[in-house]
Design a protein around this motif. Structure first.
Motif, PDB file in Angstrom:
ATOM      1  N   GLY A 127      27.787 -23.448  66.190  1.00 45.35           N
ATOM      2  CA  GLY A 127      28.170 -24.413  65.168  1.00 45.35           C
ATOM      3  C   GLY A 127      27.758 -23.970  63.777  1.00 45.35           C
ATOM      4  N   HIS A 128      26.580 -23.361  63.668  1.00 49.88           N
ATOM      5  CA  HIS A 128      26.148 -22.854  62.362  1.00 49.88           C
ATOM      6  C   HIS A 128      26.987 -21.649  61.934  1.00 49.88           C
ATOM      7  N   GLY A 129      27.502 -20.911  62.901  1.00 52.83           N
ATOM      8  CA  GLY A 129      28.442 -19.846  62.560  1.00 52.83           C
ATOM      9  C   GLY A 129      29.705 -20.402  61.925  1.00 52.83           C
ATOM     10  N   ALA A 130      30.178 -21.549  62.435  1.00 53.71           N
ATOM     11  CA  ALA A 130      31.355 -22.202  61.844  1.00 53.71           C
ATOM     12  C   ALA A 130      31.065 -22.657  60.417  1.00 53.71           C
ATOM     13  N   LEU A 131      29.861 -23.176  60.185  1.00 48.41           N
ATOM     14  CA  LEU A 131      29.493 -23.609  58.840  1.00 48.41           C
ATOM     15  C   LEU A 131      29.437 -22.420  57.880  1.00 48.41           C
ATOM     16  N   LEU A 132      28.892 -21.301  58.353  1.00 44.68           N
ATOM     17  CA  LEU A 132      28.820 -20.101  57.516  1.00 44.68           C
ATOM     18  C   LEU A 132      30.227 -19.618  57.138  1.00 44.68           C
ATOM     19  N   LEU A 133      31.164 -19.713  58.065  1.00 46.29           N
ATOM     20  CA  LEU A 133      32.544 -19.329  57.774  1.00 46.29           C
ATOM     21  C   LEU A 133      33.170 -20.266  56.743  1.00 46.29           C
ATOM     22  N   ALA A 134      32.826 -21.563  56.812  1.00 34.72           N
ATOM     23  CA  ALA A 134      33.324 -22.514  55.808  1.00 34.72           C
ATOM     24  C   ALA A 134      32.803 -22.150  54.421  1.00 34.72           C
ATOM     25  N   TYR A 135      31.514 -21.784  54.333  1.00 36.87           N
ATOM     26  CA  TYR A 135      30.962 -21.340  53.051  1.00 36.87           C
ATOM     27  C   TYR A 135      31.715 -20.121  52.530  1.00 36.87           C
TER      28      TYR A 135
END
Length: 420
Positions: free
Chosen positions: A308-316
């Motif tokens: 899930g934090h990987g998805a957030l990093l991609l959003a950034y």
């Protein structure tokens, strides 16, 4: 009451392996009732959250730093009282419902007070009280969900609850949008309707949520739980590692409001459409909360949490690119919702393992406290960085910190089985 089977074991990544032949347990009625309460309450809270950034920055003229202070209060002040709420619920052995109910009621009475507050200090105080209510209710509510579920279905139970909760988050901005377009004094109307909806949520909790974890209260050992015994849970290696990782990753989790303001700045979203931006996050969260909760039960809660934090990093990363395509807001908001679906309930399901029933509220509160405090610090730092260096530099810094904390968390993940 639904309780975890002592024979179930949790792998290093948090996947629970039930014993052969064990029948899968349905989601408990207590979980569904709490989901209904959260759905109604989130309609109320997200009505305010959807308009608050615009109300403060455009309506009251606050700077990004001033908004960062208020947003930090709104999202992080609850860290100061979560342990208190968890401890009070555990001390009574069956007070989870009533401690949670007091928290819901406290947040509800804050909504109409926003009608008379027009400066930084009174608004900050009101938001602090509102978040105090959230801090008091969160750990007892999640403890009720945990105590009402078996070990092998806990991820699914939290997924069901978070899906219902997010349905409210999806409806809240729509209601706020409709009110803003239909009324002259739109903000005042939003705050008034929000209070009425929040009061309904408290009533549903009182009437339909069982007093204990779906049945009898958990057994309380001799010598009632103390704050010292709650903090002593961190001596357990798995819970300590989960708490540290939640804290570190929270330091780089830019608040939702800043994500929406960044999107507005990048794309020039008109003010009248701003309240609809949270719908993208809520929609993805709603669709993915249950599937990712079930996936976490099967393949490992830790794996899904870090993903899930990987998805957030991609959003950034998408927000930092120069791309201005039509699909940009949809992709960013979908990834933002995926982040919440993979982390919110999954973290609580993972933290529940190895924590005794009599201290379940306190154990979950420990993890929540560290995470909320870190997000409070992130809001303050991000608002200051935006004011001094601009939005892109601030977001680039957050992305670097998130990548570093995620890499470090891979080395800290709990190792070895944990008896449920």
């Amino acid at each position: 009451m639904y309780v975890a089977d002592s024979r179930a074991r949790t792998s290093a990544d948090g996947a629970v392996r039930p014993v052969a032949g064990r029948r899968r347990t349905a989601v408990a009625p207590a979980v569904l009732a709490l989901g209904a309460v959260s759905l109604i309450t989130d309609v109320s809270s997200e009505m305010v959250t959807a308009v608050l950034p615009l109300y403060l920055v455009s309506g009251l003229g606050l700077s990004p730093l001033g908004f960062g202070v208020l947003d930090g209060v709104y999202n992080g002040f609850s860290a100061l009282v979560r342990l208190v709420g968890g401890h009070l619920a555990d001390r009574g052995g069956g007070r989870h419902k009533w401690v949670a109910g007091f928290g819901y009621a406290l947040s509800a009475v804050c909504k109409p007070l926003l009608l008379v507050a027009h400066a930084l200090t009174p608004i900050g105080l009101i938001l602090a009280v509102d978040r105090t209510g959230k801090g008091l209710r969160t750990a007892p509510r999640d403890a009720l969900i945990s105590l009402s579920s078996t070990a092998e279905s806990r991820g699914r139970a939290f997924g069901v609850h978070r899906a219902m909760d997010t349905a409210g988050a999806l409806l809240g901005p729509l209601v706020a949008f409709g009110i803003l377009r239909a009324t002259v004094d739109g903000y005042d109307a939003v705050f008034t309707v929000s209070f009425c909806v929040a009061a309904l949520g408290v009533l549903v909790l009182v009437l339909f949520v069982p007093g204990g974890g779906g049945g009898a209260a958990p057994e309380v050992p001799a010598g009632k739980p103390t704050l010292r015994s709650a903090v002593g849970l961190l001596r357990g290696r798995a819970l300590r590692r989960i708490s540290v990782c939640a804290l570190l990753l929270g330091l780089a989790t830019v608040s939702d409001s800043f994500v929406y303001l960044l999107l507005q700045h990048r794309l020039g979203v008109p003010d009248r459409w701003f309240a609809l931006l949270p719908l993208g996050t809520a929609g993805a969260f709603l669709l993915l909360a249950m599937p990712l909760g079930r996936l976490a039960d099967r393949v490992g809660r830790w794996t899904v949490f870090l993903g899930g934090h990987g998805a957030l990093l991609l959003a950034y990363a998408l927000l930092l690119t120069s791309w201005h395509g039509t699909a940009l807001p949809y992709l960013v908001l979908a990834l933002h919702g995926t982040f919440y679906a993979a982390t919110d309930g999954v973290l609580m399901a993972a933290a529940s393992e190895g924590v005794p029933e009599a201290l379940r509220s306190s154990g979950l509160a420990l993890v929540q406290t560290g995470q909320a405090a870190a997000r409070f610090a992130c809001s303050l730092l991000f608002g200051a960085a935006w004011t001094v260096w601009g939005d892109r530099s601030a977001l680039a810094g957050a992305a670097v910190v998130l990548a570093a904390c995620a890499a470090f968390s891979l080395t800290l993940r709990p190792k070895g089985p944990v008896t449920a």
